[in-house]
Write an enzyme that holds these catalytic residues in place. Structure first.
Site, PDB file in Angstrom:
ATOM      1  N   ASP A   1       0.633  -1.260   0.083  1.00 36.37           N
ATOM      2  CA  ASP A   1      -0.068   0.222  -0.027  1.00 36.37           C
ATOM      3  C   ASP A   1       0.907   1.351   0.197  1.00 36.37           C
ATOM      4  OD1 ASP A   1      -2.467  -1.275   0.151  1.00 36.37           O
ATOM      5  OD2 ASP A   1      -2.857  -0.899   2.020  1.00 36.37           O
TER       6      ASP A   1
ATOM      7  N   LYS B   1      -3.615   3.432  -2.288  1.00 33.36           N
ATOM      8  CA  LYS B   1      -4.740   4.565  -2.359  1.00 33.36           C
ATOM      9  C   LYS B   1      -4.019   5.527  -1.784  1.00 33.36           C
ATOM     10  CE  LYS B   1      -7.558   0.655  -0.892  1.00 33.36           C
ATOM     11  NZ  LYS B   1      -8.347   0.327   0.173  1.00 33.36           N
TER      12      LYS B   1
ATOM     13  N   MET C   1      -7.397   9.324   9.420  1.00 35.09           N
ATOM     14  CA  MET C   1      -8.008   9.978   8.231  1.00 35.09           C
ATOM     15  C   MET C   1      -9.127  11.146   8.419  1.00 35.09           C
ATOM     16  SD  MET C   1      -9.230   6.294   6.512  1.00 35.09           S
ATOM     17  CE  MET C   1      -9.743   5.586   8.057  1.00 35.09           C
TER      18      MET C   1
HETATM   19  N1  SAH Z   1      -3.936   0.457   9.107  1.00 36.06           N
HETATM   20  C1  SAH Z   1      -3.284   1.642   9.441  1.00 36.06           C
HETATM   21  C2  SAH Z   1      -4.255   2.949   9.271  1.00 36.06           C
HETATM   22  C3  SAH Z   1      -4.816   3.209   7.958  1.00 36.06           C
HETATM   23  S1  SAH Z   1      -6.079   4.545   7.656  1.00 36.06           S
HETATM   24  C4  SAH Z   1      -2.773   1.927  10.855  1.00 36.06           C
HETATM   25  O1  SAH Z   1      -2.878   0.952  11.658  1.00 36.06           O
HETATM   26  O2  SAH Z   1      -2.022   2.761  11.244  1.00 36.06           O
HETATM   27  C5  SAH Z   1      -4.855   5.618   7.150  1.00 36.06           C
HETATM   28  C6  SAH Z   1      -4.595   6.689   8.024  1.00 36.06           C
HETATM   29  O3  SAH Z   1      -3.826   6.409   9.206  1.00 36.06           O
HETATM   30  C7  SAH Z   1      -4.165   8.031   7.407  1.00 36.06           C
HETATM   31  O4  SAH Z   1      -5.069   8.547   6.947  1.00 36.06           O
HETATM   32  C8  SAH Z   1      -3.653   8.632   8.951  1.00 36.06           C
HETATM   33  O5  SAH Z   1      -4.776   9.105   9.591  1.00 36.06           O
HETATM   34  C9  SAH Z   1      -3.272   7.349   9.651  1.00 36.06           C
HETATM   35  N2  SAH Z   1      -1.964   7.082   9.772  1.00 36.06           N
HETATM   36  C10 SAH Z   1      -1.196   5.928   9.030  1.00 36.06           C
HETATM   37  N3  SAH Z   1      -0.012   6.235   8.986  1.00 36.06           N
HETATM   38  C11 SAH Z   1       0.592   7.439   9.542  1.00 36.06           C
HETATM   39  C12 SAH Z   1       1.670   8.086   9.746  1.00 36.06           C
HETATM   40  N4  SAH Z   1       2.984   7.758   9.517  1.00 36.06           N
HETATM   41  N5  SAH Z   1       1.570   9.435  10.432  1.00 36.06           N
HETATM   42  C13 SAH Z   1       0.141   9.979  10.543  1.00 36.06           C
HETATM   43  N6  SAH Z   1      -0.921   9.328  10.322  1.00 36.06           N
HETATM   44  C14 SAH Z   1      -0.905   8.134   9.910  1.00 36.06           C
END
Ligand code: SAH
Length: 507
Positions: free
Chosen positions: A36, A58, A173
């Site tokens: 991803d 995405k 998000m």
């Molecule tokens: N499965 C992922 C989340 C996916 S949804 C998890 O467990 O972290 C995607 C959202 O995750 C982004 O829009 C943001 O809000 C958050 N996110 C993921 N990685 C991030 C990062 N390095 N810094 C800040 N927000 C992050």
């Protein structure tokens, strides 16, 4: 018997070292890796050379594949007894649609395992100095999607309950909806002065954190784009004291390492430990010499030499590799004295359980001669120098002048690496590169050739160049690159120190 297997793997939040050991093992054994947008691509380097990579990221509204298509792809790729590793940012089951993918695998009778990852709501506040729970502030912590359409009639989020019922709130998000989210929380009873942090690209060197309150954060975070997480709660206050990551000296700096891939990791790791983002851009590759006969001939009569002088770790490794290939080993070196140009070369020799007899205090050829003179008569002694095809002639010439018998031969050759798929010039123009490092004259020459002389103008003035020692500096300056960071001690730790001093002095 091999059979199909799909691993749904949490790649962690961005810092590539935050993946689990089990997750890394799944990368190593994969036939196919489907990954991803939020996965740090550095992790892919751990894969087998013949692996098939499929990017299904995405990013905001731009989807390479729909979720439906990703599900189908997983099922299709698992056919034919393949190991498929599906890499997802953070944890696969936290807002990652991992649950849906696992159900599709279940329905299609494909065996699967799900490997947890460190989710953004835990790791990114940590890297911004915020513990998500703390006994003095809160005992509850909630993970919430901020993606919900605010025009929906009925919210699936019970705003009244979470606003006052949960201490720390993490919204994934939620950047576009930040006005809606903060508005709902205040409307449902959360104090408008509650601290809020918004963290973008957390745990990476691109991390950016802004802090405000429920009533001020929308304005303060107006320039922050996804991916970012929003943390609401009193724990945000601890950032003043616990901000260990963003205060690292090289935090926010992007540094390019141009040495060969084999040698880069040691240097890159040191820079990373100080908080830098490192781009490995190898400009040289190490290869066997065109003609190995001179080296072979010398090895066959190795007992006739008095001194074995190494001027690089590559020289050491290539010499020993050939020694072993010819069916010999270190016992054949009995009686020989060894000289190493510097500490890294000395370490390289020690790996073969051999002590070094001479190592000069300054790590250049000039200093080798001076030091050798102190420990041995040069006249009449025979020296073997297994070196690079492009090594300087100073050392053999000087030893010869002093009456030494010198066999200077090519133990390895350096060739120009193929240009890597990184547009340094474009990045430099965007201000995304701070320092480019050179660790030998050939890294300078090859770098210029790979980047193209006409593109140098775009780099000069935008980036700083750093050099490991005087010879490298001279080559760079002669070729039009101004060295503004030069190591005092001509070693990798010396270069790291020079970079640290330079960056700190500019702060
Ligand atoms: N499965 C992922 C989340 C996916 S949804 C998890 O467990 O972290 C995607 C959202 O995750 C982004 O829009 C943001 O809000 C958050 N996110 C993921 N990685 C991030 C990062 N390095 N810094 C800040 N927000 C992050």
């Amino acid at each position: 018997m091999k059979r199909s297997m799909v691993y749904l793997v949490g790649a962690g939040p961005g810092d590539p070292k935050l993946i689990t050991i089990k997750g890394m093992e799944c990368i190593k054994k994969a036939d196919i890796i489907i990954y991803d947008y939020l996965v740090n691509v550095e992790l892919l380097r751990g894969a087998r050379p013949d692996v098939e990579f499929i990017y299904v990221g995405k990013q905001g509204g731009a989807h390479t594949l729909s979720q439906e298509e990703i599900n189908k792809l997983l099922v299709k790729k698992a056919q034919g007894d393949k190991i498929v590793t599906r890499l997802k940012g953070g944890d696969p089951y936290v807002f990652g649609r991992g649950g849906e993918e696992a159900l599709v695998l279940f329905e299609n009778h494909i065996p699967f395992e799900v490997i947890p990852g460190i989710t953004a709501a835990i790791a990114t506040p940590n890297y911004a100095g915020i513990p998500v729970t703390h006994r003095d502030f809160t005992s509850t912590f909630g993970l919430i999607t901020g993606h919900e359409d605010p025009t929906k009639d009925e919210s699936s989020i019970d705003w009244a309950k979470i606003s006052t019922g949960v201490g720390t709130l993490a919204f994934y998000m939620g950047i576009k909806n930040l006005p809606y989210i903060t508005g709902q929380l205040i409307k449902h009873g959360r104090d408008k002065d509650t601290p809020v942090a918004v963290i973008r690209w957390g745990t990476t060197s691109r991390q950016k954190t802004v802090v405000g309150t429920l009533s001020t954060i929308v304005q303060i975070a107006k320039d922050i784009k996804p991916p970012a997480i929003t943390i609401v709660g009193e724990v945000v206050k601890l950032r003043d004291q616990l901000n260990w990551f963003e205060t690292k000296p090289l935090f926010g700096k992007t540094i390019v390492v141009t040495r060969s891939r084999e040698q880069a990791s040691d240097f890159a790791d040191k820079l990373y430990e100080h908080g830098a983002h490192v781009i490995e851009f190898p400009t040289i590759e190490i290869a066997k010499p065109d003609d190995v006969k001179p080296l072979d001939d010398a090895i066959k009569v190795i007992h006739t030499f008095n001194w074995l002088v190494f001027t690089s770790t590559n020289g050491v490794d290539c010499f020993f590799q050939r020694l072993f290939e010819l069916g010999r080993d270190v016992r054949d070196l009995k009686g020989l004295k060894l000289c190493a140009i510097g500490p890294a070369t000395e370490e390289g020799i020690k790996k073969y359980y051999i002590k070094v007899d001479c190592r000069p205090p300054k790590f250049v050829a000039e200093s080798v001669v001076e030091e050798l003179k102190k420990v041995t008569p040069i006249k009449g002694e025979s020296f073997l120098l297994p070196r690079a095809d492009i090594a300087r002639s100073f050392l053999p010439e000087e030893l010869q002048k002093l009456g030494g018998k010198v066999t200077d031969l090519v133990a390895y050759k350096t060739i120009m690496a193929k240009p890597k798929d990184v547009d340094l010039v474009e990045k430099a123009k965007n201000g995304e590169i701070n320092i480019i490092t050179f660790t030998s004259s050939s890294t300078v020459r090859n770098f210029i050739q790979i980047v193209g002389e006409k593109n140098l103008a775009a780099l000069n003035g935008r980036v700083q160049y750093a050099s490991i020692g005087p010879i490298t500096t001279q080559t760079a300056e002669e070729m039009g690159l101004h060295i503004s960071i030069a190591a005092d001690e001509y070693t990798i730790p010396g270069l790291v120190n020079a970079i640290l001093e330079n960056v700190v002095s500019q702060k």
